[in-house]
Scaffold this motif. Structure first.
Motif, PDB file in Angstrom:
ATOM      1  N   LEU A 127       0.842  -1.199   0.000  1.00 29.45           N
ATOM      2  CA  LEU A 127       0.000   0.000   0.000  1.00 29.45           C
ATOM      3  C   LEU A 127       0.882   1.255   0.000  1.00 29.45           C
ATOM      4  CD1 LEU A 127      -3.010   0.408  -0.018  1.00 29.45           C
ATOM      5  CD2 LEU A 127      -2.964   0.527   2.474  1.00 29.45           C
ATOM      6  N   GLN A 128       1.941   1.236   0.788  1.00 32.02           N
ATOM      7  CA  GLN A 128       2.864   2.384   0.825  1.00 32.02           C
ATOM      8  C   GLN A 128       3.501   2.609  -0.546  1.00 32.02           C
ATOM      9  OE1 GLN A 128       5.469   1.414   4.040  1.00 32.02           O
ATOM     10  NE2 GLN A 128       4.273   2.539   5.563  1.00 32.02           N
ATOM     11  N   ARG A 129       3.846   1.500  -1.221  1.00 31.10           N
ATOM     12  CA  ARG A 129       4.463   1.605  -2.539  1.00 31.10           C
ATOM     13  C   ARG A 129       3.482   2.232  -3.535  1.00 31.10           C
ATOM     14  NH1 ARG A 129       5.211  -0.888  -7.149  1.00 31.10           N
ATOM     15  NH2 ARG A 129       3.581  -2.408  -6.747  1.00 31.10           N
ATOM     16  N   VAL A 134       0.439   7.994  -6.036  1.00 35.61           N
ATOM     17  CA  VAL A 134      -0.810   8.760  -5.960  1.00 35.61           C
ATOM     18  C   VAL A 134      -0.486  10.192  -5.549  1.00 35.61           C
ATOM     19  CG1 VAL A 134      -3.057   8.989  -4.828  1.00 35.61           C
ATOM     20  CG2 VAL A 134      -2.135   6.706  -5.323  1.00 35.61           C
ATOM     21  N   GLY A 135      -0.875  11.163  -6.369  1.00 41.41           N
ATOM     22  CA  GLY A 135      -0.704  12.572  -6.015  1.00 41.41           C
ATOM     23  C   GLY A 135      -1.886  13.037  -5.196  1.00 41.41           C
ATOM     24  N   ARG A 137       9.252   9.649  -6.977  1.00 39.78           N
ATOM     25  CA  ARG A 137       8.600   8.937  -8.081  1.00 39.78           C
ATOM     26  C   ARG A 137       9.597   8.544  -9.164  1.00 39.78           C
ATOM     27  NH1 ARG A 137       3.383  12.809  -8.008  1.00 39.78           N
ATOM     28  NH2 ARG A 137       2.518  11.971  -6.082  1.00 39.78           N
ATOM     29  N   GLY A 138      10.889   8.806  -8.952  1.00 41.73           N
ATOM     30  CA  GLY A 138      11.888   8.456  -9.949  1.00 41.73           C
ATOM     31  C   GLY A 138      11.670   9.163 -11.271  1.00 41.73           C
ATOM     32  N   ALA A 139      11.213  10.416 -11.220  1.00 38.41           N
ATOM     33  CA  ALA A 139      10.913  11.190 -12.434  1.00 38.41           C
ATOM     34  C   ALA A 139      11.953  12.285 -12.628  1.00 38.41           C
ATOM     35  CB  ALA A 139       9.523  11.813 -12.313  1.00 38.41           C
TER      36      ALA A 139
END
Ligand code: ADP
Ligand code: ADP
Length: 236
Positions: free
Chosen positions: A79-81, A86-87, A114-116
């Motif tokens: 759930l944490q992942r 989720v923004g 978010r690795g963006a």
């Protein structure tokens, strides 16, 4: 397939006089690439619905699937992942921002989580905050915090963007920037869900749903070709 698939959702809150049924029999599908607006009077359950859809509260009853997976089957770590994808723009925007960080760091931190590789300067410019990059949360006005919360939450992009009245404190120019940023987030593949009392926000949504006493229905909008369709079961 829908990113969110809710069937017969039920949510209760404890109150002095017994449990309050905040959501009742909610059926809803939310697809990527779309903007869904939920309207309804104060106390109708809008914030509760967003908290459940954003995976922040577990529903008391019914089924919620996220990306095809049943929420009730997910453990805490999983759930944490998912929540990282989720923004979230809280009704009090400061509640969805980091208290100690400067504006550009708020965006950079979400990008990192978010690795963006989003450019924080561009995100701030999109919401008209290019001159406030170094400002900390307590130095920003309510309207500026709201725009910053939208800039940060839409960074990544997330899979799901959930915003509680994201234009409530904004003048027309700023509201236009925020709505454009939310649309761009959907175009990058996110499912966007917002609550609103604001005609500027409903006019820019793909569909508008109405919540009353915890029950959801489609809403007809004058002249709008993108009004939600409701089938025989009242499913939207
Ligand atoms: P809205 O966002 O549309 O104003 P909410 O989702 O906040 O509606 O509230 C729906 C109902 O649930 C209301 O009757 C509200 O008083 C109640 N409620 C919401 N949160 C809580 C809570 N934490 N404790 C008790 N009752 C709550
Ligand atoms: P808005 O229309 O966005 O709500 P305001 O009129 O409240 O803006 O604020 C105008 C300016 O004052 C903004 O640049 C804002 O950052 C600044 N400001 C507001 N509150 C504070 C504060 N507590 N500390 C420093 N600057 C502030």
């Amino acid at each position: 397939p829908a990113l969110l698939d809710a069937r017969d959702l039920l949510q209760l809150h404890a109150s002095g006089t017994g449990p309050v049924q905040a959501l009742r029999g909610i059926d809803l599908e939310v697809r990527r690439g779309t903007v869904t607006a939920v309207t309804g009077p104060s106390g109708s359950g809008k914030s509760t619905l967003l908290a459940v859809l954003a995976l922040r509260e577990r529903p008391a009853g019914g089924e919620l699937r996220y990306d095809g997976r049943l929420l009730s089957g997910l453990g805490r770590r999983e759930l944490q992942r998912l929540r990282r994808r989720v923004g979230w723009v809280a009704q009090r925007p400061a509640h969805s921002l980091f208290p100690q960080l400067a504006a550009h760091e708020q965006v950079a931190e979400v990008a990192r989580l978010r690795g963006a590789d989003d450019d924080p300067g561009q995100a701030l410019a999109d919401v008209g905050l290019e001159g406030r990059a170094g400002a900390r949360l307590h130095e920003l006005s309510g309207g500026e915090q709201q725009r910053l919360a939208v800039a940060a939450a839409t960074t990544g992009p997330p899979d799901l963007l959930v915003a509680d009245e994201p234009t409530a404190e904004l003048d027309d120019a700023s509201a236009g920037l925020v709505l454009r940023r939310l649309r761009a987030c959907a175009l990058r593949g996110a499912a966007v869900v917002l609550t609103t009392h604001d005609a500027r926000a409903t006019a820019s949504a793909d569909r508008v749903l109405a919540l009353r006493h915890g029950v959801l229905s489609g809403e007809h909008r004058a002249g709008g070709p993108r009004t939600a369709a409701v089938d025989g079961q009242g499913r939207v």
